[in-house]
Scaffold this motif. Structure first.
Motif, PDB file in Angstrom:
ATOM      1  N   LYS A  93       0.872  -1.178   0.000  1.00 26.76           N
ATOM      2  CA  LYS A  93       0.000   0.000   0.000  1.00 26.76           C
ATOM      3  C   LYS A  93       0.905   1.222   0.000  1.00 26.76           C
ATOM      4  CE  LYS A  93      -3.581   2.310   2.688  1.00 26.76           C
ATOM      5  NZ  LYS A  93      -4.370   2.262   3.930  1.00 26.76           N
ATOM      6  N   GLY A 112      -0.556   6.372  -9.763  1.00 27.57           N
ATOM      7  CA  GLY A 112      -1.983   6.550  -9.526  1.00 27.57           C
ATOM      8  C   GLY A 112      -2.290   7.390  -8.306  1.00 27.57           C
ATOM      9  N   LEU A 113      -1.290   8.127  -7.821  1.00 31.93           N
ATOM     10  CA  LEU A 113      -1.486   8.979  -6.644  1.00 31.93           C
ATOM     11  C   LEU A 113      -1.819  10.390  -7.108  1.00 31.93           C
ATOM     12  CD1 LEU A 113       1.594   7.694  -4.665  1.00 31.93           C
ATOM     13  CD2 LEU A 113      -0.781   7.131  -4.213  1.00 31.93           C
ATOM     14  N   SER A 162      -3.703  10.182  -0.518  1.00 28.78           N
ATOM     15  CA  SER A 162      -4.305   9.180  -1.390  1.00 28.78           C
ATOM     16  C   SER A 162      -3.450   7.915  -1.352  1.00 28.78           C
ATOM     17  CB  SER A 162      -4.442   9.694  -2.823  1.00 28.78           C
ATOM     18  OG  SER A 162      -3.184   9.968  -3.379  1.00 28.78           O
ATOM     19  N   SER A 163      -4.089   6.776  -1.491  1.00 28.81           N
ATOM     20  CA  SER A 163      -3.397   5.495  -1.395  1.00 28.81           C
ATOM     21  C   SER A 163      -3.765   4.603  -2.564  1.00 28.81           C
ATOM     22  CB  SER A 163      -3.776   4.775  -0.101  1.00 28.81           C
ATOM     23  OG  SER A 163      -3.396   5.522   1.016  1.00 28.81           O
ATOM     24  N   VAL A 164      -2.827   3.750  -2.930  1.00 27.36           N
ATOM     25  CA  VAL A 164      -3.070   2.723  -3.936  1.00 27.36           C
ATOM     26  C   VAL A 164      -2.455   1.423  -3.438  1.00 27.36           C
ATOM     27  CG1 VAL A 164      -3.204   4.238  -5.939  1.00 27.36           C
ATOM     28  CG2 VAL A 164      -1.003   3.356  -5.226  1.00 27.36           C
ATOM     29  N   LYS A 224      -0.702  -1.947  -4.848  1.00 25.96           N
ATOM     30  CA  LYS A 224      -0.052  -2.484  -6.038  1.00 25.96           C
ATOM     31  C   LYS A 224       0.617  -3.804  -5.705  1.00 25.96           C
ATOM     32  CE  LYS A 224      -0.388   1.243  -8.775  1.00 25.96           C
ATOM     33  NZ  LYS A 224      -0.988   1.256 -10.088  1.00 25.96           N
TER      34      LYS A 224
END
Length: 59
Positions: free
Chosen positions: A5, A27-28, A33-35, A37
């Motif tokens: 994360k 993608g931030l 904001s978090s993604v 992967k």
């Protein structure tokens, strides 16, 4: 593979253009904001380039 994360904790404003592009490629968008992967060599390399802007946790 394991998942990680990635959370944006500092602003990319005023950073090098390559670092700003890396943040958007992951993608931030906004602060905090978090993604999530999949951990891979490519993702790890991107995270290392912007390690001073993000926090990383194992999921």
């Amino acid at each position: 593979m394991a998942q990680i994360k990635i959370t944006l904790t500092k602003s990319p404003i005023g950073r090098l253009p390559a670092q700003r592009k890396t943040v958007t490629a992951l993608g931030l968008g906004r602060l905090s904001s978090s993604v999530i992967k999949e951990e891979s060599a490519g993702i790890n390399g991107m995270v290392n380039k912007i390690a001073h802007l993000v926090t990383v946790e194992k999921v």
